[in-house]
Write an enzyme that holds these catalytic residues in place. Structure first.
Site, short mmCIF file in Angstrom:
data_model
loop_
_atom_site.label_atom_id
_atom_site.label_comp_id
_atom_site.label_asym_id
_atom_site.label_seq_id
_atom_site.Cartn_x
_atom_site.Cartn_y
_atom_site.Cartn_z
N ASP A 145 -3.74 3.94 -5.81
CA ASP A 145 -4.16 4.74 -4.91
C ASP A 145 -2.72 6.15 -4.86
O ASP A 145 -2.38 5.53 -6.39
CB ASP A 145 -3.20 3.24 -4.45
N ASP B 154 -5.07 12.07 -5.34
CA ASP B 154 -3.88 12.96 -4.25
C ASP B 154 -2.99 14.27 -4.63
O ASP B 154 -2.29 14.27 -4.90
CB ASP B 154 -2.32 11.81 -3.99
N VAL C 158 -2.04 -0.66 3.11
CA VAL C 158 -0.87 -1.18 3.52
C VAL C 158 0.37 -1.79 2.53
O VAL C 158 -0.08 -2.17 1.58
CB VAL C 158 -0.93 -2.66 4.18
N ASN C 159 1.29 -1.31 2.47
CA ASN C 159 2.35 -1.73 1.32
C ASN C 159 3.81 -2.83 2.03
O ASN C 159 3.90 -3.40 1.70
CB ASN C 159 2.42 -0.67 0.62
N THR C 160 4.20 -1.81 2.80
CA THR C 160 5.39 -1.88 3.34
C THR C 160 6.08 -3.70 3.32
O THR C 160 6.84 -4.27 3.61
CB THR C 160 6.43 -0.96 3.80
O1 LIG Z 1 4.19 2.96 -0.95
C1 LIG Z 1 3.18 3.05 -1.76
O2 LIG Z 1 3.01 3.00 -3.19
C2 LIG Z 1 1.55 3.17 -1.87
C3 LIG Z 1 1.62 3.64 -0.40
O3 LIG Z 1 1.97 4.83 -0.42
C4 LIG Z 1 0.30 2.86 0.73
O4 LIG Z 1 -0.29 3.96 0.38
C5 LIG Z 1 0.33 3.24 2.40
O5 LIG Z 1 -0.42 4.13 2.10
C6 LIG Z 1 1.23 1.90 2.40
O6 LIG Z 1 1.98 2.76 3.52
P1 LIG Z 1 3.37 2.02 3.89
O7 LIG Z 1 2.50 0.22 4.46
O8 LIG Z 1 3.94 2.18 4.67
O9 LIG Z 1 3.97 1.12 2.54
ZN LIG Z 2 -0.42 5.88 0.89
#
Ligand SMILES: O=C(O)C[C@@H](O)[C@H](O)C(=O)COP(=O)(O)O
Ligand SMILES: [Zn+2]
Length: 289
Positions: free
Chosen positions: A85, A106, A230-232
């Site tokens: 990613d 990226d 999705v990460n946060t």
């Molecule tokens: O936060 C990261 O390291 C990964 C994120 O950039 C991921 O690519 C993403 O887009 C998830 O976004 P989020 O759910 O707003 O953290």
């Molecule tokens: Zn991202």
């Protein structure tokens, strides 16, 4: 073979108007929690490592082995794509070398021509090994120096040019941002998504998938978004469940050995699985036949 590249999954997704979730891992608990969700829903999934998380865990090779071995030990049978990613040029090359299934190059912070040339090089290297490539056009906002932007919009002509390099999926800015959305966020730009989807048949990727209302996610998927990152949300779910465990004093229960990490981290791991399952349902990812 459980580990697979993303091509077939994502072409079907764009045609079938559903999305496949791409969830970031941070450690063993995240890996187990996310894979359990994919298995429970019997759906394909992307497990992805950012450069920072891979460094934290001990490098790309370790991350790949962690995912491979966890798949084996958990008896996972659904397709899993091991994806880099937000990789820079060096990271993308390293993950291709190490044997990931898919890489994101990226180059959004490079001049557009350089992003284009480097994307072409990564596509050539990855495709020679049967791996898929995600590129990013424009910038997906987030918090910098304490200021959270409201989300940028990808330029349609630049997006078309980048898609013509043969990338397998393309991350586009449509007002989405990384992290927690600010209260004054205006929502996704469906006008820009419509313009992009009309010109580009490549599966489109929505970053910053946490905190976007379900109706907006569902609408974006119906218009051409095929991968949602999705990460946060998983981090918030893990932190909340762990805090509740500690606030209930369970970590201090010596008789029950509530301080044992296998117990202390279990509610958070379950919260990761539950949140991932919920998102998979939002995305409409169909079961594997
Ligand atoms: O936060 C990261 O390291 C990964 C994120 O950039 C991921 O690519 C993403 O887009 C998830 O976004 P989020 O759910 O707003 O953290
Ligand atoms: Zn991202």
């Amino acid at each position: 073979m459980v580990l697979t590249n993303g091509n077939e999954i994502f072409n079907d997704a764009r045609k079938g108007k559903y999305a496949v979730g791409a969830f970031n891992i941070n450690d063993l608990e995240w890996t187990r929690g996310i894979l359990a969700a994919a298995q429970e829903t019997n759906t394909p999934i992307l497990v992805q490592t950012s450069m920072g998380a891979a460094k934290y865990m001990g490098g790309y090779e370790l991350c790949l082995h962690l995912v491979q071995d966890t798949i084996k030990s958990m008896g996972i049978t659904v397709p899993v794509v091991m994806h880099l990613d937000h990789g820079n040029y060096e990271a993308a090359k390293e993950c291709i070398e190490v044997g990931y299934n898919s890489v994101m190059f990226d180059g959004h912070d490079l001049p557009f021509d350089e992003n284009l040339e480097k994307t072409k090089e990564i596509v050539k290297l990855a495709h020679a090994k049967g791996m898929s490539v995600e590129a990013e056009v424009g910038s997906i906002g987030g918090t910098e120096d304490g200021i959270t932007g409201l989300g940028e919009l990808a330029d349609v002509e630049e997006a078309k040019t980048l898609a013509s390099t043969g990338v397998d999926y393309l991350a586009v800015g449509i007002g989405n941002i990384h992290g927690v959305y600010p209260d004054n966020w205006k929502g996704l730009s469906f006008d820009r998504l419509q313009e992009l989807a009309a010109e580009i048949s490549t599966p489109l990727v929505l970053h910053g998938g946490s905190g976007i209302p379900k109706e907006q996610i569902v609408k974006a998927i119906s218009m051409g978004i095929s991968k949602v990152n999705v990460n946060t949300e998983l981090q918030l779910a893990f932190a909340k469940a762990t805090r509740e465990y500690i606030e209930a004093g369970k970590d201090q229960d010596v008789d029950a050995k509530g301080y044992d990490p296998r117990k202390l981290l279990a509610p958070g791991t379950k919260a990761i699985t539950d949140t991932t399952i919920e998102r998979i349902k939002w995305f409409g990812t169909p079961s594997v036949k």
